[in-house]
Design a protein around this motif. Sequence first.
Motif, short mmCIF file in Angstrom:
data_model
loop_
_atom_site.label_atom_id
_atom_site.label_comp_id
_atom_site.label_asym_id
_atom_site.label_seq_id
_atom_site.Cartn_x
_atom_site.Cartn_y
_atom_site.Cartn_z
N HIS A 33 -4.60 1.65 -5.53
CA HIS A 33 -6.01 1.23 -5.66
C HIS A 33 -6.28 0.95 -7.14
O HIS A 33 -5.86 1.71 -8.01
CB HIS A 33 -6.93 2.34 -5.15
CG HIS A 33 -8.38 1.97 -5.12
ND1 HIS A 33 -8.96 1.26 -4.08
CD2 HIS A 33 -9.39 2.20 -6.02
CE1 HIS A 33 -10.25 1.09 -4.33
NE2 HIS A 33 -10.53 1.63 -5.50
N PHE A 34 -6.98 -0.13 -7.44
CA PHE A 34 -7.26 -0.47 -8.84
C PHE A 34 -8.72 -0.82 -9.04
O PHE A 34 -9.44 -1.18 -8.10
CB PHE A 34 -6.37 -1.63 -9.31
CG PHE A 34 -6.71 -2.97 -8.68
CD1 PHE A 34 -7.62 -3.84 -9.27
CD2 PHE A 34 -6.10 -3.37 -7.48
CE1 PHE A 34 -7.93 -5.06 -8.70
CE2 PHE A 34 -6.41 -4.59 -6.90
CZ PHE A 34 -7.32 -5.44 -7.51
N ASP A 35 -9.16 -0.72 -10.28
CA ASP A 35 -10.49 -1.21 -10.65
C ASP A 35 -10.49 -1.53 -12.13
O ASP A 35 -9.52 -1.26 -12.85
CB ASP A 35 -11.60 -0.22 -10.30
CG ASP A 35 -11.43 1.14 -10.95
OD1 ASP A 35 -11.06 1.19 -12.14
OD2 ASP A 35 -11.68 2.17 -10.27
N LEU A 50 -5.29 2.09 -12.37
CA LEU A 50 -4.52 2.09 -11.13
C LEU A 50 -4.30 3.52 -10.68
O LEU A 50 -4.00 4.40 -11.50
CB LEU A 50 -3.15 1.44 -11.36
CG LEU A 50 -2.93 -0.02 -10.99
CD1 LEU A 50 -1.58 -0.48 -11.50
CD2 LEU A 50 -3.01 -0.21 -9.49
N ILE A 51 -4.43 3.77 -9.39
CA ILE A 51 -4.16 5.09 -8.85
C ILE A 51 -3.47 4.98 -7.50
O ILE A 51 -3.78 4.09 -6.69
CB ILE A 51 -5.46 5.92 -8.71
CG1 ILE A 51 -5.14 7.33 -8.22
CG2 ILE A 51 -6.47 5.22 -7.80
CD1 ILE A 51 -6.31 8.29 -8.28
N GLN A 52 -2.52 5.89 -7.29
CA GLN A 52 -1.89 6.03 -5.99
C GLN A 52 -2.65 7.17 -5.29
O GLN A 52 -2.50 8.34 -5.67
CB GLN A 52 -0.41 6.40 -6.16
CG GLN A 52 0.42 6.20 -4.93
CD GLN A 52 1.89 6.47 -5.23
OE1 GLN A 52 2.24 7.54 -5.72
NE2 GLN A 52 2.74 5.50 -4.93
N PRO A 53 -3.54 6.89 -4.37
CA PRO A 53 -4.48 7.89 -3.85
C PRO A 53 -3.84 9.17 -3.33
O PRO A 53 -4.39 10.26 -3.53
CB PRO A 53 -5.19 7.14 -2.71
CG PRO A 53 -5.11 5.70 -3.11
CD PRO A 53 -3.77 5.56 -3.77
N THR A 148 -12.41 -2.01 -0.37
CA THR A 148 -12.78 -0.78 0.33
C THR A 148 -13.33 0.26 -0.64
O THR A 148 -12.96 0.28 -1.82
CB THR A 148 -11.57 -0.18 1.08
OG1 THR A 148 -11.96 1.04 1.70
CG2 THR A 148 -10.42 0.09 0.12
N LYS A 149 -14.19 1.14 -0.13
CA LYS A 149 -14.71 2.25 -0.92
C LYS A 149 -14.01 3.56 -0.57
O LYS A 149 -14.39 4.63 -1.07
CB LYS A 149 -16.22 2.40 -0.68
CG LYS A 149 -17.04 1.21 -1.16
CD LYS A 149 -18.53 1.46 -0.96
CE LYS A 149 -19.35 0.28 -1.49
NZ LYS A 149 -20.82 0.51 -1.31
N ALA A 150 -12.97 3.47 0.25
CA ALA A 150 -12.31 4.67 0.75
C ALA A 150 -11.69 5.51 -0.36
O ALA A 150 -11.59 6.74 -0.23
CB ALA A 150 -11.24 4.28 1.77
N HIS A 151 -11.27 4.88 -1.44
CA HIS A 151 -10.55 5.62 -2.49
C HIS A 151 -11.38 5.80 -3.76
O HIS A 151 -10.85 6.25 -4.78
CB HIS A 151 -9.26 4.89 -2.83
CG HIS A 151 -8.39 4.58 -1.65
ND1 HIS A 151 -7.88 5.57 -0.83
CD2 HIS A 151 -7.96 3.39 -1.13
CE1 HIS A 151 -7.17 5.01 0.14
NE2 HIS A 151 -7.20 3.70 -0.03
N VAL A 152 -12.66 5.44 -3.71
CA VAL A 152 -13.49 5.48 -4.92
C VAL A 152 -13.65 6.90 -5.45
O VAL A 152 -13.50 7.16 -6.65
CB VAL A 152 -14.87 4.85 -4.65
CG1 VAL A 152 -15.79 5.05 -5.86
CG2 VAL A 152 -14.72 3.36 -4.37
#
Length: 539
Positions: A33-35, A50-53, A148-152
């Motif tokens: 997931h990135f932002d 970047l994160i690996q949830p 998606t907002k699942a990993h925010v």
Amino acid sequence: MYPTKIDLKAIKRFNTLPRRPRSPSGLVGNHWHFDLRFVYLEPPGHILFLIQPESTYIYTGRLPLGIPNKSQTLLFFPESGAEAAPEVAKALIHAFLDGFGIHQFDPKPPAPYAPWSLSTEDRELAAEVEKEFRRLGVREELCNIKATKAHVKTADKAFTQFWLTMIQGLSLPTPLMQAMVPPEGINFSVFKPRPWGEEETPDEMERALKYAQMFHRVDVKARQLPNSQVSAQMLEKTQAAMEFLESKSSEEAQKEADAGSDAAALDYAVRIQCNIGVKPNRSLHRYYLMRVIQSDTATKEQKSQAHGLLIDWFTSSAADSIFARYMFAAAHHANQSIILVGDASPAVLWFGLRILEPHAKNVLALNAQYKALWLALDKRHQEISKEQEKAEKKREKNSNRYICAAPSCYIQASKGAGLLRCAGACDPAVKPSYCSKECQRVDWKNHKPFCKHGAPCSILTKERDLPAVSQGESGDVLTIPIAGPDGRPMMLSTSTMSPEMLKMVQAWSLGEKPEGGNKTLDELMSKSKSKSSRFEEID
């Protein structure tokens, strides 16, 4: 302005990386997931996060890539997913190719690998990165980015831990340390900058005045002028601007700017904002100002002016509010403008006093940085205090301090309530006052371009000085110079005559007959309770 190209060999390498549903360890999924976040710590800039949830393994990289000097990161300030996508896409590719930075430290790094899938919170950024991947030729299975907002929450929690390590070295007091809130991921879908720039006016004088005002506001030397000389200098600058704009077209200015002229880049940037021969364009305006800031040939004064002009770029991004990253970036530019020349321009002080200080009461993190700016504001507060003290003493000696701003009118009032103040957006300290609506209408053409926040005073210097007159009554008193019976100048003061009647008396005293002046002086005085009026001889 900054590197946006990517080596085709890098794309080929990225396309050949193994893509696994699980990470190389096999313990967690290979989803990332990135932002995009704006780090407001000096020097500020954007980072790819970047994160690996599942494992909460993170990676950060400053944008744009390929810029060795961190102070240059504000070259990249996207306002949309489309503007951000080229750099974000490139950074994502290099993150996986470089093994998240491990390759530069580990002599035997593990083989790089591609993600199984990617996601981000912002739907606009997701769509634009997809387009950029396809444009670059990235294999199709990697071009499907989920919004998606699942990993925010997981991403925010992990970033907060990373953030705490960043601010520990700032040596700030505990309250300020706690106020340094970690930045969230930027969501372009919920923010659109408002339409920017003004419609081009056919009035040549007004175009030149707007142009001159822009440079006046970022000129440190402008503050060294006495208030009585500001209007005269603005007229001179406006005349010079008219001649300059006539002598060089905007097309010529752009060519010179593109050829490397720093002065032309400043000139063309201001033309863009003022809509002089070129339509207002936020990105283009900022591009030419950043070129000056990064130029090896620009003077400190030119760079300081470019920083000052960029303040308005950030503060005008929204109509009723200002987003956090815009506020911090504006403060950075204001601070740099001072550092370069050792003093604050009118534009910097206006931002500090009218925008920064009010917001800093609620956003304590603004107090932790920008030392030069805060020192300049403290200095200005001291100056204002001294000016107010001086003004109060002057008021004690001169109660007739209110003068009609219309150039041809010499009516004074003993109290502010005796005149009409402009109700426009001009700052209180420079608001003109008028003895009548007619004078306000007459002076409007002169005052209109100045009737905005941050504009200098528009009041023109009178052809002759008006002496103060002692106040004889406790109420509102209007005063006007007239010619006495023996030809000597005198001041007529009254609490009953209207401004129109006072001007008629003045005309009669000078041997002139004003329009509609079909009454004698005696008739005018008899209907105005002449016992309330008095004459004083001028020394």
